[in-house]
Scaffold this motif. Sequence first.
Motif, mmCIF file in Angstrom:
data_model
loop_
_atom_site.group_PDB
_atom_site.id
_atom_site.type_symbol
_atom_site.label_atom_id
_atom_site.label_comp_id
_atom_site.label_asym_id
_atom_site.label_seq_id
_atom_site.Cartn_x
_atom_site.Cartn_y
_atom_site.Cartn_z
ATOM 1 N N PRO A 270 18.191 -37.113 -19.355
ATOM 2 C CA PRO A 270 19.229 -36.180 -19.943
ATOM 3 C C PRO A 270 19.592 -35.015 -18.976
ATOM 4 C CG PRO A 270 17.374 -35.885 -21.264
ATOM 5 C CD PRO A 270 17.115 -36.988 -20.482
ATOM 6 N N VAL A 271 18.342 -34.588 -18.443
ATOM 7 C CA VAL A 271 18.562 -33.391 -17.625
ATOM 8 C C VAL A 271 17.769 -33.887 -16.345
ATOM 9 C CG1 VAL A 271 18.913 -31.518 -19.192
ATOM 10 C CG2 VAL A 271 16.621 -32.199 -18.603
ATOM 11 N N THR A 272 17.753 -33.296 -15.302
ATOM 12 C CA THR A 272 17.042 -33.263 -14.044
ATOM 13 C C THR A 272 15.499 -32.765 -13.999
ATOM 14 O OG1 THR A 272 19.041 -33.525 -12.642
ATOM 15 C CG2 THR A 272 16.892 -33.118 -11.588
ATOM 16 N N VAL A 273 14.727 -33.440 -13.918
ATOM 17 C CA VAL A 273 13.301 -32.864 -13.632
ATOM 18 C C VAL A 273 12.855 -32.844 -12.424
ATOM 19 C CG1 VAL A 273 10.954 -32.938 -14.768
ATOM 20 C CG2 VAL A 273 12.973 -33.505 -16.151
ATOM 21 N N PHE A 274 12.472 -31.682 -12.029
ATOM 22 C CA PHE A 274 11.821 -31.715 -10.616
ATOM 23 C C PHE A 274 10.262 -31.665 -10.459
ATOM 24 C CE2 PHE A 274 15.714 -30.375 -8.592
ATOM 25 C CZ PHE A 274 16.399 -29.841 -9.507
ATOM 26 N N LEU A 275 9.642 -32.652 -9.781
ATOM 27 C CA LEU A 275 8.100 -32.923 -9.995
ATOM 28 C C LEU A 275 7.750 -32.361 -8.553
ATOM 29 C CD1 LEU A 275 8.035 -36.222 -11.869
ATOM 30 C CD2 LEU A 275 7.652 -34.125 -12.798
ATOM 31 N N SER A 276 6.645 -31.728 -8.821
ATOM 32 C CA SER A 276 6.184 -31.333 -7.189
ATOM 33 C C SER A 276 4.491 -31.142 -7.429
ATOM 34 C CB SER A 276 6.766 -30.261 -6.757
ATOM 35 O OG SER A 276 6.564 -29.111 -7.654
ATOM 36 N N LYS A 277 3.845 -31.172 -6.311
ATOM 37 C CA LYS A 277 2.532 -30.955 -6.116
ATOM 38 C C LYS A 277 2.342 -29.849 -5.142
ATOM 39 C CE LYS A 277 1.058 -35.562 -7.359
ATOM 40 N NZ LYS A 277 0.166 -37.013 -6.985
ATOM 41 N N LEU A 278 1.241 -29.060 -5.473
ATOM 42 C CA LEU A 278 0.841 -27.949 -4.547
ATOM 43 C C LEU A 278 -0.663 -27.794 -4.572
ATOM 44 C CD1 LEU A 278 2.012 -25.500 -2.942
ATOM 45 C CD2 LEU A 278 1.820 -24.372 -5.107
ATOM 46 N N THR A 279 -1.147 -27.767 -3.462
ATOM 47 C CA THR A 279 -2.554 -27.473 -3.011
ATOM 48 C C THR A 279 -3.168 -26.044 -2.383
ATOM 49 O OG1 THR A 279 -3.054 -29.925 -2.839
ATOM 50 C CG2 THR A 279 -4.746 -28.581 -2.073
#
Length: 445
Positions: A270-279
Amino acid sequence: MTFRLYPLLVLICLLHGSEGVCPPMCICVSDTAGCSSCGLTKIPQSLPTYSVILDLSHNYLSWLGVGSFKKMPKLEKLLLTHNELVSLDEGVFTNASSLRYLDLSSNKLRVVEQHYFQGLWKLEELLLFNNKITQLEAGMLNGLSSLKKAYFSLNQITYFPFFSITDHSHPFMSMLDLSSNRLSRLPWVDVKALPMLVQRGLYLHNNSLICDCSMYSVFWHWDLRGYETLRDFTEEHTCTIHGNTRSFVRFLRQPRFFRNCTVEKPMSLPVTVFLSKLTVTEGEMVRLDCETSLSSRDLSFAWLTPSMGYITQTSINDTLMSLFPNGTLDIQATKINDSGLYVCTAQDMKQALNATREVNVTVVLPQTETFNTGYTTLIACVLSLLFIFVYLYLTPCRCSCCTQPGPRSVFSSSRRSHHSSQSSKRVVFMEPMLTEENTEWPPKS
């Protein structure tokens, strides 16, 4: 003296009685009233009104009437597990809006009606597992805006109103347990429209799901994202072929049965979901933004963090963590226990829209620390050996036995004899000293 104290004692008794008296079969300690395993068939009329925890488990309660807890406004935790409850009257929890934890597990409830939990807007955990529930009314979770976890496992549920759970209605919900029921065909469009936190914490194992491409597509994407609900119960996720319960497939282990299914396309949300990873390295500063699909200027932000739970701009009180009006979260000096999933929820109250932003942060120890500890010690040892060899083999020899041959004289003989007699008083390798009478070399004849 006794006569004067009598009115005071009467007043104290009256005040204490107005707050309720602990029933003789119960044990009341501090803010807890324990009436477990007392053979109760109905709730005691007199209970301490200041109680925060009330334990009525392991009794024979079969019915809860209107306002059963209206005299307990501070009640936060209510245990009713292992009773004979069949239904709840409307208005059971009138004046008990402080309730945060409600355990109705292991009873005989068959229908969860819409009015059961009215007024419990602070409720965070609802336990209804191990009942005989066959029907869930669509509005049963309405108004439970603080709900985080709901347990419906070990029942006979064939349908669940997934559409009633949205980012706006349940912004903090992170777990929904529907395992070990009789779910066969689910409205997968509604399931894919669930908030991402709910999808991540949705348990559907040990059901009678029918094998089809729609079902496999949803689970394939969840497995691709590494959801623990699938990883922890891989063997228990089965589906039946054409509804035949004797012919089932462990579809997470045997994907070859779905080779003709198209699962490459991402799920529609229904809405855009931003997925990310950070080390990041321990001690570094981290800045997490909350960029979502919402473009309104009047947004409110809340973060779910591994170490501090839910935080907002008004609730945060930490010198090492800051939340800015635009939703950006700053961590001044990261620690190992800061690792985990950070979820930001942006809310547009005017348009009743929500969107989430997920960042998986991993904090690691500095790599230079390992290098300094191991390799520096090795280099120090090598250099020490090198200096020893240089000292032993390349240092000029200055002892008397290595002097160049010269003209023999009486002085050299007497000097050698003098050195021999004083050898015990000299330091090894020290150059021989000349006497004041013979300061020239070679001596004059």
